[in-house]
Design an enzyme around this catalytic site. Structure first.
Site, PDB file in Angstrom:
ATOM      1  N   ASP A  50       0.823  -1.215   0.000  1.00  0.00           N
ATOM      2  CA  ASP A  50       0.000   0.000   0.000  1.00  0.00           C
ATOM      3  C   ASP A  50       0.854   1.261   0.000  1.00  0.00           C
ATOM      4  OD1 ASP A  50      -2.355  -1.341  -0.065  1.00  0.00           O
ATOM      5  OD2 ASP A  50      -2.755  -1.213   2.075  1.00  0.00           O
ATOM      6  N   LYS A  72      -2.864   4.466  -3.670  1.00  0.00           N
ATOM      7  CA  LYS A  72      -3.252   5.657  -4.410  1.00  0.00           C
ATOM      8  C   LYS A  72      -1.980   6.429  -4.737  1.00  0.00           C
ATOM      9  CE  LYS A  72      -7.134   7.329  -2.810  1.00  0.00           C
ATOM     10  NZ  LYS A  72      -8.102   8.071  -2.002  1.00  0.00           N
ATOM     11  N   MET A 185      -7.751   8.487  10.029  1.00  0.00           N
ATOM     12  CA  MET A 185      -8.285   9.100   8.796  1.00  0.00           C
ATOM     13  C   MET A 185      -9.208  10.267   9.112  1.00  0.00           C
ATOM     14  SD  MET A 185      -9.058   5.564   6.684  1.00  0.00           S
ATOM     15  CE  MET A 185      -9.755   4.695   8.079  1.00  0.00           C
TER      16      MET A 185
END
Ligand code: SAH
Length: 260
Positions: A50, A72, A185
């Site tokens: 990741d 991402k 988050m």
């Protein structure tokens, strides 16, 4: 070199061909890797990792290991979860030794549970290797005990990720618990979260912290009363990944936080 550490590493389980190890790489620093994960990095033939996995962690991989990025990058959306699990299953069926590396602990807000379920359904042999979750590492580094006798009996890990407030944790209920809340988050929605905790009854003066990039060279943090926390984080330019910690335990940071 063949000291006690090599001996310990050699005694750890072997990653077999066609198996997947779903592992937590900890919050960032190589110092927070478990020996199981160090051993897995050395054994894996394919490593699916990741965005939060640092280069110095990947540098511990064997020279021949294929590295497959599954996060991402550059504002582009991350691959669909289904694509990642399909990839893991395909690699395992090719008979590769597969390491799926996630930040922190694989079963804390990392969708590791979903990946493990998909592997189980596909009848792929897998093992879960725990990691140091960033919430605990960030608090330790900031001198914030997760539990402290006389202050708290409970600690809550919550996600602040929801795009729609309707999907938020019940902040009012958490405020009423009167126990510290660690929000993963949560930076993007920090104002909304702080407002909701105050609306739920948490005093505005409750000590709170934002800790960014914990355990890495970029680590930065602010400590402020809850009502000023979002302003303080913005003024300090804190960026993701970041943890938000709200509760009386944060007060200890002034005394226990690293001075240098
Ligand atoms: N499985 C991970 C969490 C994945 S969710 C774990 O156990 O830590 C991703 C969130 O984790 C980030 O948005 C941030 O809130 C937190 N995070 C991960 N690494 C971090 C770090 N080094 N410092 C601060 N927060 C971190």
């Amino acid at each position: 070199m063949s000291g006690p550490l090599d001996h310990a590493l050699a005694s750890l389980p072997r990653l077999e061909p066609g198996h997947v190890w779903l592992a937590g790489a900890g919050p960032g620093s190589v110092g927070c890797l478990t020996l199981d994960v160090v051993s897995a990095l050395g054994q894996a033939e394919a490593i699916v990792y990741d965005a939060l996995i640092g280069d110095d962690v990947l540098a511990l991989a064997g020279a021949g290991a294929e590295r497959i990025f599954a996060g991402k990058r550059g504002g582009r959306p991350s691959p669909l979860q289904a694509e990642i699990t399909a990839r893991l299953i395909a690699l395992a069926r090719e008979g590769r030794r597969v390491l799926r590396l996630k930040g922190g602990d694989p079963f804390v807000f990392g969708r590791g549970g979903e990946e493990a379920l998909a592997l189980a359904e596909a009848r792929i042999r897998f093992r879960i290797l725990p990691g140091v979750t960033s919430g605990l590492a960030a608090m330790a580094g900031a001198g914030i005990p997760a539990t402290m006798r006389g202050i708290n009996t409970t600690v809550v890990f919550a996600t602040g990720h929801a795009a729609d407030p309707a999907d938020d944790p019940d902040w009012a209920a958490l405020a009423k618990l009167g126990q510290p809340v660690v929000v993963y988050m949560g930076l993007k929605n920090l104002r909304r979260i702080a407002d909701a905790l105050v609306a739920g009854g948490l005093p505005e003066e409750t000590p709170a912290a934002v800790i960014a990039s914990a355990t890495t060279a970029r680590e930065a943090r602010v400590v402020a009363p809850l009502r000023y926390l979002a302003d303080a984080a913005e003024a300090a330019g804190l960026a993701s990944p970041a943890l938000v910690v709200v509760g009386e335990i944060v007060r200890l940071s002034a005394t226990l936080g690293r001075q240098g």
